[in-house]
Design a protein around this motif. Sequence first.
Motif, PDB file in Angstrom:
ATOM      1  N   LEU A  15      28.029  14.957  73.171  1.00  0.00           N
ATOM      2  CA  LEU A  15      27.201  15.984  73.800  1.00  0.00           C
ATOM      3  C   LEU A  15      26.961  15.684  75.273  1.00  0.00           C
ATOM      4  O   LEU A  15      26.961  16.597  76.105  1.00  0.00           O
ATOM      5  CB  LEU A  15      25.873  16.125  73.049  1.00  0.00           C
ATOM      6  CG  LEU A  15      25.968  16.816  71.698  1.00  0.00           C
ATOM      7  CD1 LEU A  15      24.697  16.582  70.891  1.00  0.00           C
ATOM      8  CD2 LEU A  15      26.236  18.303  71.874  1.00  0.00           C
ATOM      9  N   GLU A  16      26.765  14.420  75.596  1.00  0.00           N
ATOM     10  CA  GLU A  16      26.560  14.064  77.000  1.00  0.00           C
ATOM     11  C   GLU A  16      27.811  14.355  77.826  1.00  0.00           C
ATOM     12  O   GLU A  16      27.714  14.812  78.965  1.00  0.00           O
ATOM     13  CB  GLU A  16      26.142  12.595  77.109  1.00  0.00           C
ATOM     14  CG  GLU A  16      24.718  12.378  76.627  1.00  0.00           C
ATOM     15  CD  GLU A  16      24.303  10.920  76.545  1.00  0.00           C
ATOM     16  OE1 GLU A  16      25.191  10.023  76.554  1.00  0.00           O
ATOM     17  OE2 GLU A  16      23.092  10.675  76.449  1.00  0.00           O
ATOM     18  N   ARG A  17      28.987  14.102  77.242  1.00  0.00           N
ATOM     19  CA  ARG A  17      30.245  14.414  77.935  1.00  0.00           C
ATOM     20  C   ARG A  17      30.356  15.926  78.132  1.00  0.00           C
ATOM     21  O   ARG A  17      30.732  16.401  79.208  1.00  0.00           O
ATOM     22  CB  ARG A  17      31.427  13.883  77.122  1.00  0.00           C
ATOM     23  CG  ARG A  17      32.746  13.999  77.850  1.00  0.00           C
ATOM     24  CD  ARG A  17      33.926  13.501  77.015  1.00  0.00           C
ATOM     25  NE  ARG A  17      34.231  14.460  75.969  1.00  0.00           N
ATOM     26  CZ  ARG A  17      34.107  14.239  74.664  1.00  0.00           C
ATOM     27  NH1 ARG A  17      33.693  13.082  74.205  1.00  0.00           N
ATOM     28  NH2 ARG A  17      34.408  15.170  73.790  1.00  0.00           N
ATOM     29  N   LEU A  18      29.979  16.706  77.118  1.00  0.00           N
ATOM     30  CA  LEU A  18      30.004  18.164  77.221  1.00  0.00           C
ATOM     31  C   LEU A  18      29.024  18.633  78.297  1.00  0.00           C
ATOM     32  O   LEU A  18      29.349  19.513  79.105  1.00  0.00           O
ATOM     33  CB  LEU A  18      29.649  18.794  75.865  1.00  0.00           C
ATOM     34  CG  LEU A  18      29.647  20.307  75.805  1.00  0.00           C
ATOM     35  CD1 LEU A  18      31.040  20.876  76.063  1.00  0.00           C
ATOM     36  CD2 LEU A  18      29.126  20.770  74.442  1.00  0.00           C
ATOM     37  N   ARG A  19      27.859  18.024  78.322  1.00  0.00           N
ATOM     38  CA  ARG A  19      26.859  18.396  79.328  1.00  0.00           C
ATOM     39  C   ARG A  19      27.403  18.176  80.739  1.00  0.00           C
ATOM     40  O   ARG A  19      27.227  19.015  81.619  1.00  0.00           O
ATOM     41  CB  ARG A  19      25.582  17.590  79.119  1.00  0.00           C
ATOM     42  CG  ARG A  19      24.438  18.030  80.024  1.00  0.00           C
ATOM     43  CD  ARG A  19      23.200  17.161  79.825  1.00  0.00           C
ATOM     44  NE  ARG A  19      22.024  17.801  80.350  1.00  0.00           N
ATOM     45  CZ  ARG A  19      21.772  17.952  81.648  1.00  0.00           C
ATOM     46  NH1 ARG A  19      22.620  17.529  82.564  1.00  0.00           N
ATOM     47  NH2 ARG A  19      20.654  18.560  82.037  1.00  0.00           N
ATOM     48  N   THR A  66      24.231  26.739  77.807  1.00  0.00           N
ATOM     49  CA  THR A  66      24.896  25.666  77.070  1.00  0.00           C
ATOM     50  C   THR A  66      24.276  24.318  77.422  1.00  0.00           C
ATOM     51  O   THR A  66      24.059  23.479  76.528  1.00  0.00           O
ATOM     52  CB  THR A  66      26.410  25.667  77.335  1.00  0.00           C
ATOM     53  OG1 THR A  66      26.946  26.917  76.885  1.00  0.00           O
ATOM     54  CG2 THR A  66      27.108  24.523  76.610  1.00  0.00           C
ATOM     55  N   ILE A  67      23.960  24.094  78.681  1.00  0.00           N
ATOM     56  CA  ILE A  67      23.301  22.848  79.078  1.00  0.00           C
ATOM     57  C   ILE A  67      21.959  22.721  78.363  1.00  0.00           C
ATOM     58  O   ILE A  67      21.616  21.655  77.836  1.00  0.00           O
ATOM     59  CB  ILE A  67      23.134  22.765  80.614  1.00  0.00           C
ATOM     60  CG1 ILE A  67      24.497  22.627  81.285  1.00  0.00           C
ATOM     61  CG2 ILE A  67      22.194  21.621  81.013  1.00  0.00           C
ATOM     62  CD1 ILE A  67      24.480  22.806  82.795  1.00  0.00           C
ATOM     63  N   GLU A  68      21.216  23.806  78.307  1.00  0.00           N
ATOM     64  CA  GLU A  68      19.924  23.807  77.612  1.00  0.00           C
ATOM     65  C   GLU A  68      20.123  23.490  76.125  1.00  0.00           C
ATOM     66  O   GLU A  68      19.374  22.698  75.545  1.00  0.00           O
ATOM     67  CB  GLU A  68      19.250  25.169  77.788  1.00  0.00           C
ATOM     68  CG  GLU A  68      17.874  25.270  77.188  1.00  0.00           C
ATOM     69  CD  GLU A  68      17.260  26.644  77.401  1.00  0.00           C
ATOM     70  OE1 GLU A  68      16.564  27.111  76.474  1.00  0.00           O
ATOM     71  OE2 GLU A  68      17.470  27.246  78.467  1.00  0.00           O
TER      72      GLU A  68
END
Length: 181
Positions: A113-117, A154-156
């Motif tokens: 998730l952090e990589r996606l963020r 998406t970030i949220e």
Amino acid sequence: MSLRIALLGLLRASGPSSGYDLAKSFESTLNYVWQAGHSQIYPELVKMAADGLVTVEAEGARGRKVYAITQEGSAQLRGWLLEQTPSLTVRSESALQAFLLPVLDPADAVAALERLRERYVEKVAMLEKLCDQHGSKAFGRYALDHGLRNARTTIEWVDDTIATISRDIGHGGSCDENVAD
């Protein structure tokens, strides 16, 4: 059909253009919402000319053709915009990863998730830069706003999901409890 509509829209907005110009315009505008390469654009223009949606307005050196939208092409574009209900089916690798997060242990899920963020933070920065460069009167501004809002949402969602996973770890829960059957 959408490539055809996208090309008709570009021709309608920018006027007569060569296939090369359309491909370059596609890369700098529509590519953020719909991808198509030169190998798709050129054959589609030939089909559109055969179907009477565009006409070859001029031919230059090395077979360079300048295409212009016809009245029939304008009518098809207008009809599609007014009558077509867009598909809401999304083919998204990030959504697929979100769906499959429960197969990872919580620490790996948070890392994914952090990589996606990070990717979406980069996307927001790039889209904001485009907004600054082209201004609020630019063709495509509504799609740009749509993309910005989706990326920010998406970030949220990523932040909320990381918080949920972290909370579940603290309470002995698992990611599997967050998945709807």
